[in-house]
Design a protein around this motif. Structure first.
Motif, PDB file in Angstrom:
ATOM      1  N   UNK A  29      -8.797   1.516   5.219  1.00 52.38           N
ATOM      2  CA  UNK A  29      -9.572   0.585   4.417  1.00 52.38           C
ATOM      3  C   UNK A  29      -8.696  -0.118   3.389  1.00 52.38           C
ATOM      4  N   UNK A  30      -9.161  -1.303   2.995  1.00 46.04           N
ATOM      5  CA  UNK A  30      -8.407  -2.101   2.016  1.00 46.04           C
ATOM      6  C   UNK A  30      -8.280  -1.373   0.688  1.00 46.04           C
ATOM      7  N   UNK A  31      -9.322  -0.662   0.310  1.00 50.18           N
ATOM      8  CA  UNK A  31      -9.279   0.077  -0.949  1.00 50.18           C
ATOM      9  C   UNK A  31      -8.147   1.097  -0.945  1.00 50.18           C
ATOM     10  N   UNK A  32      -7.930   1.747   0.201  1.00 48.25           N
ATOM     11  CA  UNK A  32      -6.830   2.702   0.318  1.00 48.25           C
ATOM     12  C   UNK A  32      -5.483   2.034   0.141  1.00 48.25           C
ATOM     13  N   UNK A  33      -5.328   0.858   0.726  1.00 47.09           N
ATOM     14  CA  UNK A  33      -4.067   0.120   0.565  1.00 47.09           C
ATOM     15  C   UNK A  33      -3.862  -0.293  -0.886  1.00 47.09           C
ATOM     16  N   UNK A  34      -4.956  -0.608  -1.560  1.00 45.32           N
ATOM     17  CA  UNK A  34      -4.858  -0.961  -2.982  1.00 45.32           C
ATOM     18  C   UNK A  34      -4.432   0.243  -3.823  1.00 45.32           C
ATOM     19  N   UNK A  35      -4.916   1.429  -3.447  1.00 42.59           N
ATOM     20  CA  UNK A  35      -4.512   2.646  -4.165  1.00 42.59           C
ATOM     21  C   UNK A  35      -3.006   2.855  -4.049  1.00 42.59           C
ATOM     22  N   UNK A  36      -2.462   2.729  -2.836  1.00 40.36           N
ATOM     23  CA  UNK A  36      -1.019   2.871  -2.640  1.00 40.36           C
ATOM     24  C   UNK A  36      -0.253   1.783  -3.382  1.00 40.36           C
ATOM     25  N   UNK A  37      -0.766   0.564  -3.351  1.00 35.72           N
ATOM     26  CA  UNK A  37      -0.081  -0.548  -4.022  1.00 35.72           C
ATOM     27  C   UNK A  37      -0.024  -0.337  -5.523  1.00 35.72           C
ATOM     28  N   UNK A  38      -1.142   0.110  -6.105  1.00 37.49           N
ATOM     29  CA  UNK A  38      -1.182   0.340  -7.546  1.00 37.49           C
ATOM     30  C   UNK A  38      -0.210   1.429  -7.964  1.00 37.49           C
ATOM     31  N   UNK A  39      -0.038   2.434  -7.124  1.00 35.21           N
ATOM     32  CA  UNK A  39       0.878   3.520  -7.462  1.00 35.21           C
ATOM     33  C   UNK A  39       2.326   3.207  -7.176  1.00 35.21           C
ATOM     34  N   UNK A  40       2.580   2.372  -6.180  1.00 35.54           N
ATOM     35  CA  UNK A  40       3.967   2.051  -5.813  1.00 35.54           C
ATOM     36  C   UNK A  40       4.608   1.106  -6.823  1.00 35.54           C
TER      37      UNK A  40
END
Length: 337
Positions: A207-218
Motif C-alpha cells: 500500500x501507498x501508506x506503507x511506502x510513505x512510512x519507509x520514505x518518512x524514515x529513510x
C-alpha cells in the motif's frame, strides 16, 4: 565485469536486512534446540501453544512498534496504553455495555493515545522519546486513577473468550463420563496475531501508506519534497501503534479475565527488542513485520525456556537486557557498513 553483469550479480546478493533476518531465524532455531535439551516438556504440544499464546501480546505490540521505528521514531507508551485500554473496556462493561463493543472502545482509546503521541511529535515538535515517555506516565496515571489502583473483576465469561478461547479444539468423551482433550485447539490470540501480521505486512509492502512510512524514515526532507505528507503519515502510524497496544490490552486482560491497571509494565522494551532483533533499524527506514514476528518469538521462547529451566525472573531481566543491547549494537554496525 560489465555494468549489466555487475547489476545482475548484485541483484542476487542477499541484502543486509535479509542477512539480519536469517541470523534471527538461526538464533530462534538455536534457542529451541538448546531448551529442548534442558526440559523434556519443551517440545510438547501444550508448551508450544503456551509459547504462541504468550508471544501473541508482545507480537501485537511489536507490529505497531515496528511501524513507528521505521518512521525513525519510538513509542515508549505502549505498555501503559495497553493497561489504560483494558481499564476503559472494563469500566464500560461494568456500565452495562456488551463485551465486544466495550473492547472496541478500549482499542479506540489506545488509538486515541497514539494519535495524541503523533500530534505532539509532529505539530509541537517534541522528540518521540520525550513525547511517548510523557504519554507513558499519563496513560498509567489515568488507569490507576480511574480504578484506584484496584483490579476490575466479575466481567463475565464472555470477557475471557478472546484470551482463552480456541479453534479446532477436539474433546473425546470417555466411557467413564469424563472428557479427554485430544487436541487443545489453536488459541484465538494466536489467530488474531497471524491476521494482524498479514495485514501489517500487506500495508507495508503493497500500500501507498506503507511506502510513505519507509520514505518518512529513510529521508524525511526528501519525502516531503516528493509530495509525502510526513506529519500525517507519522500521526496515523502512532495511532496504529496505540490501537495495536489497545488490542494487546484486550487480549491480555481477557486472558486474566480481570482488568489489572498495573499490567504492561516494561512491555514496551520487549516490543522494541522484538522489532530490533527482527531487523528494524532505530535509525529509521528499515524493518519488516515478518522480522518482528521472528524477534517476538525469540523473546517468547527465551522467556519460556528460562522459566522451564527454573531461572529466576531477575536473571531473566538481565538476559533480556543483554539481548537488547546486543541487538542495538548489531544495528549500529549494520548502519555503519
Amino acid at each position: 565485469m560489465t555494468a549489466p553483469a555487475e547489476a545482475r550479480r548484485l541483484r542476487f546478493l542477499p541484502s543486509g536486512t535479509s542477512i539480519h533476518k536469517l541470523s534471527a531465524v538461526l538464533t530462534l532455531c538455536l534457542l529451541i534446540t538448546v531448551f529442548s535439551f534442558t526440559s523434556s516438556a519443551f517440545f510438547s504440544v501444550n508448551n508450544g501453544l503456551t509459547v504462541l499464546l504468550q508471544t501473541s501480546v508482545i507480537g501485537l505490540l511489536a507490529i505497531g512498534m515496528t511501524l513507528v521505528i521505521i518512521t525513525g521514531g519510538i513509542d515508549l507508551s505502549v505498555g501503559s496504553v495497553l493497561a489504560l485500554s483494558g481499564v476503559v473496556a472494563g469500566l464500560f462493561i461494568k456500565a452495562g455495555l456488551p463485551v465486544v463493543p466495550a473492547m472496541g472502545v478500549g482499542v479506540l482509546a489506545g488509538a486515541a493515545c497514539g494519535f495524541v503521541n503523533g500530534f505532539v511529535i509532529t505539530k509541537m515538535r517534541i522528540t518521540p522519546f520525550v513525547a511517548t515517555l510523557g504519554m507513558m506516565l499519563i496513560a498509567r496515571g489515568i488507569a490507576l486513577q480511574l480504578t484506584g489502583a484496584a483490579p476490575i473483576s466479575r466481567l463475565g465469561e464472555a470477557f475471557g473468550e478472546l484470551g482463552n478461547g480456541t479453534l479446532f479444539r477436539i474433546v473425546d468423551m470417555q466411557a467413564n463420563g469424563f472428557p479427554k482433550v485430544i487436541f487443545p485447539g489453536i488459541p484465538y490470540p494466536v489467530i488474531l496475531l497471524a491476521v494482524i501480521a498479514i495485514l501489517g505486512a500487506y500495508l507495508l509492502q503493497k500500500r501507498q501508506f506503507g511506502r510513505h512510512i519507509f520514505s518518512a524514515g529513510s529521508n524525511e526532507e526528501a519525502a516531503r519534497l516528493s509530495g509525502v505528507n510526513v506529519d500525517r503519515t507519522k500521526i496515523w502510524t502512532y495511532a496504529l501503534s496505540g490501537g495495536l497496544a489497545g488490542l494487546s490490552g484486550m487480549v491480555l486482560m481477557s486472558r486474566l479475565v480481570t482488568v489489572q491497571p498495573n499490567e504492561g509494565v516494561m512491555y514496551e522494551l520487549d516490543a522494541i527488542a522484538a522489532s530490533v532483533i527482527g531487523g528494524a533499524s532505530l535509525m529509521g527506514g528499515v524493518g519488516s513485520i515478518s522480522g518482528s514476528m521472528i524477534g517476538a518469538f525469540i523473546i517468547g521462547v527465551l522467556r519460556n525456556g528460562l522459566n522451564m529451566a527454573g531461572t529466576s525472573a531477575f536473571v531473566q531481566m538481565i538476559i533480556i537486557g543483554v539481548v537488547v543491547i546486543g541487538a542495538v549494537y548489531i544495528d549500529q554496525i549494520r548502519n555503519k557498513t
